[in-house]
Design a protein around this motif. Structure first.
Motif, mmCIF file in Angstrom:
data_model
loop_
_atom_site.group_PDB
_atom_site.id
_atom_site.type_symbol
_atom_site.label_atom_id
_atom_site.label_comp_id
_atom_site.label_asym_id
_atom_site.label_seq_id
_atom_site.Cartn_x
_atom_site.Cartn_y
_atom_site.Cartn_z
ATOM 1 N N ASP A 322 59.870 84.666 19.386
ATOM 2 C CA ASP A 322 60.632 83.460 19.743
ATOM 3 C C ASP A 322 61.016 83.491 21.212
ATOM 4 O O ASP A 322 60.956 82.462 21.906
ATOM 5 N N ARG A 323 61.430 84.672 21.685
ATOM 6 C CA ARG A 323 61.833 84.799 23.089
ATOM 7 C C ARG A 323 60.638 84.616 24.007
ATOM 8 O O ARG A 323 60.740 83.957 25.058
ATOM 9 N N ALA A 324 59.488 85.171 23.654
ATOM 10 C CA ALA A 324 58.292 85.024 24.467
ATOM 11 C C ALA A 324 57.892 83.556 24.580
ATOM 12 O O ALA A 324 57.544 83.070 25.671
ATOM 13 N N LYS A 325 57.941 82.840 23.467
ATOM 14 C CA LYS A 325 57.613 81.425 23.486
ATOM 15 C C LYS A 325 58.564 80.651 24.379
ATOM 16 O O LYS A 325 58.151 79.765 25.159
ATOM 17 N N GLU A 326 59.839 80.963 24.295
ATOM 18 C CA GLU A 326 60.841 80.294 25.131
ATOM 19 C C GLU A 326 60.567 80.538 26.621
ATOM 20 O O GLU A 326 60.648 79.608 27.441
ATOM 21 N N ILE A 327 60.247 81.780 26.967
ATOM 22 C CA ILE A 327 59.988 82.126 28.368
ATOM 23 C C ILE A 327 58.791 81.348 28.912
ATOM 24 O O ILE A 327 58.784 80.918 30.072
ATOM 25 N N LEU A 328 57.790 81.133 28.058
ATOM 26 C CA LEU A 328 56.593 80.402 28.488
ATOM 27 C C LEU A 328 56.823 78.901 28.554
ATOM 28 O O LEU A 328 56.406 78.234 29.508
ATOM 29 N N THR A 329 57.481 78.351 27.567
ATOM 30 C CA THR A 329 57.577 76.881 27.456
ATOM 31 C C THR A 329 58.687 76.282 28.306
ATOM 32 O O THR A 329 58.712 75.063 28.511
ATOM 33 N N THR A 330 59.586 77.097 28.813
ATOM 34 C CA THR A 330 60.669 76.564 29.649
ATOM 35 C C THR A 330 60.452 76.839 31.137
ATOM 36 O O THR A 330 61.317 76.550 31.960
ATOM 37 N N GLY A 331 59.304 77.395 31.490
ATOM 38 C CA GLY A 331 58.978 77.603 32.893
ATOM 39 C C GLY A 331 59.526 78.879 33.506
ATOM 40 O O GLY A 331 59.372 79.105 34.712
ATOM 41 N N ILE A 332 60.152 79.735 32.686
ATOM 42 C CA ILE A 332 60.737 80.965 33.229
ATOM 43 C C ILE A 332 59.648 81.890 33.764
ATOM 44 O O ILE A 332 59.772 82.458 34.858
ATOM 45 N N ALA A 333 58.565 82.071 33.012
ATOM 46 C CA ALA A 333 57.480 82.947 33.448
ATOM 47 C C ALA A 333 56.771 82.374 34.667
ATOM 48 O O ALA A 333 56.326 83.119 35.550
ATOM 49 N N GLU A 334 56.655 81.065 34.721
ATOM 50 C CA GLU A 334 56.032 80.425 35.890
ATOM 51 C C GLU A 334 56.851 80.705 37.148
ATOM 52 O O GLU A 334 56.294 80.987 38.215
ATOM 53 N N ARG A 335 58.147 80.668 37.036
ATOM 54 C CA ARG A 335 59.005 80.977 38.177
ATOM 55 C C ARG A 335 58.906 82.447 38.557
ATOM 56 O O ARG A 335 59.000 82.809 39.742
ATOM 57 N N LYS A 336 58.723 83.294 37.564
ATOM 58 C CA LYS A 336 58.549 84.719 37.860
ATOM 59 C C LYS A 336 57.291 84.954 38.683
ATOM 60 O O LYS A 336 57.292 85.759 39.623
ATOM 61 N N LEU A 337 56.198 84.275 38.335
ATOM 62 C CA LEU A 337 54.975 84.390 39.124
ATOM 63 C C LEU A 337 55.230 83.976 40.569
ATOM 64 O O LEU A 337 54.768 84.639 41.512
ATOM 65 N N LYS A 338 55.967 82.924 40.759
ATOM 66 C CA LYS A 338 56.308 82.469 42.112
ATOM 67 C C LYS A 338 57.133 83.523 42.835
ATOM 68 O O LYS A 338 56.919 83.798 44.028
#
Length: 350
Positions: A322-338
């Motif tokens: 559930d946490r992994a899905k949240e990180i992906l779908t709310t843009g958190i991981a995208e911001r981490k890449l940045k």
């Protein structure tokens, strides 16, 4: 010709009836002499083939790791109290399935789990797609960083990458021998279990054959490694499959636990994504980071969620998913890449 190395070669290359295993100290010495090329090219090639045919023991792998620790580049500890997750996948890359660990590592870093990957360029004999090419296609250039700079990026963003040609040139120097002998040498197993980090680590090693896992566990035991996991992943990597049951082992607190996990039990069963060129995979990752549903998204959730649970961020596997899905779908991981790109840019634009 090295007479010392010749005696070590005679031990591993004398055949089934008269050949002998090396001691830990002998395996360390042989590995050092190969890395520093004190042995002749003929001796190095002969040793690689003879050792492959004999198969390395856990004791020998422990000695080889001793040499890697002595000669190889490793990242200084970012924090003595924090455990870094070290992911060890085959250096010779992938030829059938798309790697998941790049996006899984972004999920982990986003959740506060410092994650360190390592590898090099295309490696014989498989010459599959290496992780470094995917990071390059994503605009993340680990290749030019020093180990001190990798440490700083790891400290700031929870993500780092040890790049073999720059950070361990002695190991890179024996790549031509691997090409010439035409078979994976025991160094390929060594790369799965090497942790190029000087602090507290949780090492995750991929494997294909059960005897390899047995030797990995023995090597870890001899070296006093008490926190590790082994995964029969995609093409020997640490990526959990979705179209078959995942077989893994976790060693913690002095005890080893065997686990089998099925993505079907969590409604994530499906076909593992096929390999593609690095640019296409990077585009798939980019769309996944924007929350776009796909088979790759499902694989990212399955792997990211598992590692969140393994590291201890999530109390159980379902909450990790559930946490992994949240990180992906709310843009958190995208911001981490940045964040990672910006942290690296400080060094690469100077």
């Amino acid at each position: 010709m090295s007479k010392v190395f010749r005696e070590l070669l005679r031990k591993v290359g004398s055949g089934r009836h008269t050949g002998k295993d090396l001691s830990r100290q002998e395996a360390e010495l042989a590995t050092k002499m190969i890395l520093e090329q004190e042995a002749t090219p003929a001796q190095i090639g002969a040793f690689m083939i003879a050792h492959r045919i004999k198969r390395p023991t856990g004791v020998e792998l422990a000695g080889m790791l001793d040499a890697y620790d002595h000669l190889g580049g490793r990242v200084e500890a970012v924090d003595s109290k924090r455990t870094v997750l070290v992911l060890g996948s085959p250096y010779d890359g992938r030829s059938r399935t798309a790697p998941i660990s790049p996006i899984a590592s972004l999920i982990l870093a986003s959740a506060g789990c410092p994650t360190l990957l390592h590898g090099g360029d295309r490696m014989p004999t498989k010459d599959g797609l290496p992780l470094i090419d995917i990071w390059q296609a994503l605009g993340v250039n680990w290749q030019q960083l020093s180990l001190a700079q990798v440490r700083q990026v790891l400290s700031e963003t929870n993500l780092g990458f040890v790049y073999l040609p720059r950070h361990f040139p002695l190991a890179q120097g024996i790549v031509p021998f691997r090409e010439q002998v035409g078979k994976r040498p025991p160094f390929a197993t060594l790369e799965l279990i090497w942790a190029p980090y000087l602090g507290k680590a949780l090492t995750v090693s991929g494997f294909v054959h059960p005897p390899t896992e047995t030797n990995i566990r023995e090597a870890f035991a001899l070296r006093g490694v008490t926190e590790f996991a082994t995964i029969k992943g995609l093409e020997g990597s640490v990526d959990l499959p979705r179209d078959r049951t995942a077989i893994l082992g976790i060693h913690r607190g002095g005890a080893f636990e065997r686990l089998t996990l099925s993505a079907r039990d969590y409604n994530l069963h499906g076909k593992d994504v096929e390999i593609a060129e690095a640019l296409e995979i990077s585009q798939t990752i980019a769309s996944t980071l924007k929350g776009e549903p796909s088979e790759y998204m499902q694989s990212a959730i399955w792997n990211g969620g598992f590692y969140l649970w393994l590291y201890g961020i999530s109390a159980d596997l379902q909450s990790g998913l559930d946490r992994a899905k949240e990180i992906l779908t709310t843009g958190i991981a995208e911001r981490k890449l940045k964040d990672v790109k910006e942290a690296i840019a400080v060094f690469t634009t100077c």
